[in-house]
Write a protein that holds these residues in place. Structure first.
Motif, PDB file in Angstrom:
ATOM      1  N   ALA A   1       0.791  -1.223   0.000  1.00 13.15           N
ATOM      2  CA  ALA A   1       0.000   0.000   0.000  1.00 13.15           C
ATOM      3  C   ALA A   1       0.822   1.271   0.000  1.00 13.15           C
ATOM      4  CB  ALA A   1      -0.915   0.012   1.235  1.00 13.15           C
ATOM      5  N   TRP A   2       1.999   1.288   0.594  1.00 14.61           N
ATOM      6  CA  TRP A   2       2.699   2.550   0.820  1.00 14.61           C
ATOM      7  C   TRP A   2       3.068   3.208  -0.497  1.00 14.61           C
ATOM      8  CZ3 TRP A   2       2.157   5.138   4.864  1.00 14.61           C
ATOM      9  CH2 TRP A   2       2.950   6.260   5.092  1.00 14.61           C
TER      10      TRP A   2
ATOM     11  N   TRP B   1     -13.720   6.412   6.051  1.00 10.39           N
ATOM     12  CA  TRP B   1     -12.365   6.100   6.515  1.00 10.39           C
ATOM     13  C   TRP B   1     -11.738   4.953   5.734  1.00 10.39           C
ATOM     14  CZ3 TRP B   1     -10.569   9.487  10.167  1.00 10.39           C
ATOM     15  CH2 TRP B   1     -11.529  10.240  10.847  1.00 10.39           C
ATOM     16  N   ASN B   2     -12.420   3.819   5.710  1.00  7.83           N
ATOM     17  CA  ASN B   2     -11.957   2.646   4.965  1.00  7.83           C
ATOM     18  C   ASN B   2     -13.181   1.830   4.587  1.00  7.83           C
ATOM     19  OD1 ASN B   2     -10.864   0.317   3.937  1.00  7.83           O
ATOM     20  ND2 ASN B   2      -9.571  -0.150   5.687  1.00  7.83           N
TER      21      ASN B   2
ATOM     22  N   LEU C   1     -13.078   8.083  -6.466  1.00  7.14           N
ATOM     23  CA  LEU C   1     -13.204   6.657  -6.162  1.00  7.14           C
ATOM     24  C   LEU C   1     -12.197   6.264  -5.099  1.00  7.14           C
ATOM     25  CD1 LEU C   1     -14.486   3.877  -6.918  1.00  7.14           C
ATOM     26  CD2 LEU C   1     -12.568   3.577  -8.503  1.00  7.14           C
ATOM     27  N   ASP C   2     -12.680   5.605  -4.041  1.00  8.57           N
ATOM     28  CA  ASP C   2     -11.834   5.054  -2.988  1.00  8.57           C
ATOM     29  C   ASP C   2     -11.933   3.536  -3.006  1.00  8.57           C
ATOM     30  OD1 ASP C   2     -11.448   7.673  -2.256  1.00  8.57           O
ATOM     31  OD2 ASP C   2     -12.677   7.578  -0.446  1.00  8.57           O
ATOM     32  N   ALA C   3     -10.916   2.889  -2.461  1.00  5.49           N
ATOM     33  CA  ALA C   3     -10.940   1.440  -2.284  1.00  5.49           C
ATOM     34  C   ALA C   3     -10.262   1.101  -0.963  1.00  5.49           C
ATOM     35  CB  ALA C   3     -10.238   0.726  -3.444  1.00  5.49           C
TER      36      ALA C   3
ATOM     37  N   ALA D   1      -6.563   2.029   3.154  1.00  5.14           N
ATOM     38  CA  ALA D   1      -7.557   2.741   2.349  1.00  5.14           C
ATOM     39  C   ALA D   1      -6.832   3.533   1.278  1.00  5.14           C
ATOM     40  CB  ALA D   1      -8.391   3.666   3.233  1.00  5.14           C
ATOM     41  N   PHE D   2      -7.156   3.243   0.028  1.00  2.07           N
ATOM     42  CA  PHE D   2      -6.601   3.979  -1.106  1.00  2.07           C
ATOM     43  C   PHE D   2      -7.576   5.104  -1.434  1.00  2.07           C
ATOM     44  CE2 PHE D   2      -5.246  -0.425  -1.394  1.00  2.07           C
ATOM     45  CZ  PHE D   2      -3.865  -0.297  -1.531  1.00  2.07           C
ATOM     46  N   ARG D   3      -7.195   6.303  -1.074  1.00  6.08           N
ATOM     47  CA  ARG D   3      -8.091   7.447  -1.210  1.00  6.08           C
ATOM     48  C   ARG D   3      -7.901   8.116  -2.568  1.00  6.08           C
ATOM     49  NH1 ARG D   3      -6.520   9.578   2.993  1.00  6.08           N
ATOM     50  NH2 ARG D   3      -5.124  11.203   2.203  1.00  6.08           N
TER      51      ARG D   3
END
Length: 320
Positions: free
Chosen positions: A18-19, A63-64, A173-175, A196-198
């Motif tokens: 994710a980072w 948030w997620n 779009l978030d995931a 959470a990919f914002r």
């Protein structure tokens, strides 16, 4: 592989995948901060915003989205606060419906309203009535369990900006991903991790000659919990989040919650330098929460009310 090693391995995989590693740092479009950066939900805010891996209600949509799968019953959540003065309000609503096998669908809306803005002409003379600036985010989300303890969610957003006769819209779009597992340890009973990919799709808004946006970012966090006293039927939860957005520095959030008999809870946290605290009361059909957040511009008192009704997912399974 025991529960602790499996949890540690899954957390390492999620964190390393994710980072953002500076991706997109060289872009020069979009904004640098979001007007909805405060989030929503008194429990989440009282815990310093460390909510990537702290779930249990519909506010996970902000948030997620993977955390929405933790919603067991249908629920309606209402959230409100005044910021700085009575002419500036910040409110949210979140609704969820839990299916037996089809996951959880949620709808949310969050709004920042700023009134009392003076209307002036080109010569700086006051003209007519004051303006009101309204920024609203509508969100439609879905969460499902991939395998036991591992969930995923998507969140489609519409950002709308209005001021006077001007208005503009932008889509985003978030995931999110979430992992939760029990741990056989004398120190920890359970652990969760979330990412959470914002704004995988950034909601850029063009208003007259100005462009406003909500930059891409990623929020990574974990939480762990255990019981302190079996007589009290309690649970102590601690959580840590790291939030990194494009064009912004990393932000660290820490929070803790102590809950007794699933009725009363006290919370505290640290949101990137701002101390937070709060409490909550849970009854069979509703939840009342309060949070306080200190800032350089003064403190904010936040209130949230939730109504929960209908059969839980486990009860639906028994009936089926």
């Amino acid at each position: 592989m025991n529960g602790m090693k499996r949890a540690a391995l899954m957390i390492a995989i999620i964190f390393s995948a994710a980072w953002p590693g500076g991706a997109g740092a060289g872009d020069d479009i979009g904004g640098t901060t979001s007007p909805f950066g405060l989030g929503a939900g008194c429990r989440n805010i009282a815990m310093g915003g460390a909510s990537s891996a702290v779930w249990g209600d519909s506010y996970a949509i902000f948030w997620n989205p993977a955390g929405l799968y933790s919603v067991e019953r249908d629920e309606v959540n209402l959230f409100h606060t005044s910021l700085f003065d009575e002419s500036t309000t910040y409110s949210a609503v979140a609704l969820s419906h839990s299916f037996l096998n089809l996951g959880v669908f949620s709808f949310g809306a969050i709004q920042l309203r700023v009134g009392g803005i003076e209307r002036r002409d080109d010569t700086n003379m006051l003209v007519g009535a004051d303006l009101t600036n309204v920024q609203t985010r509508y969100a439609l989300a879905y969460a499902q369990q991939i395998v036991r303890g591992f969930t995923a969610g998507l969140d489609l957003k519409l950002d709308r900006f209005t001021q006077g006769v001007y208005s503009a819209n932008g889509f985003g779009l978030d995931a999110g991903l979430g992992l939760e597992t029990s741990v056989h340890s004398p120190f920890v009973e359970g652990i969760a991790a979330g990412v959470a990919f914002r704004n995988l799709l950034e909601p850029n808004i063009n208003l007259v000659e100005h462009q406003a946006g909500d930059p891409r970012g990623v929020r990574v966090g974990f939480s762990m919990w255990r019981s302190i006293s079996s007589r009290m039927q309690d649970r102590l939860t601690v959580a840590l989040d790291v939030d990194k957005a494009r064009l912004s520095d990393s932000r660290f959030r820490f929070g803790a919650e102590y809950r007794m008999r699933n009725i009363f809870a006290v919370r505290g946290g640290w949101d990137g330098g701002n101390p937070t605290l709060g409490c909550g009361f849970t009854a069979p059909y509703f939840v009342l929460d309060y949070a306080y957040r200190s800032t350089e511009l003064g403190g904010n008192h936040l209130f949230a009310l939730a109504f929960r009704f209908g059969a839980s997912r486990s009860q639906k399974g028994e009936r089926a």
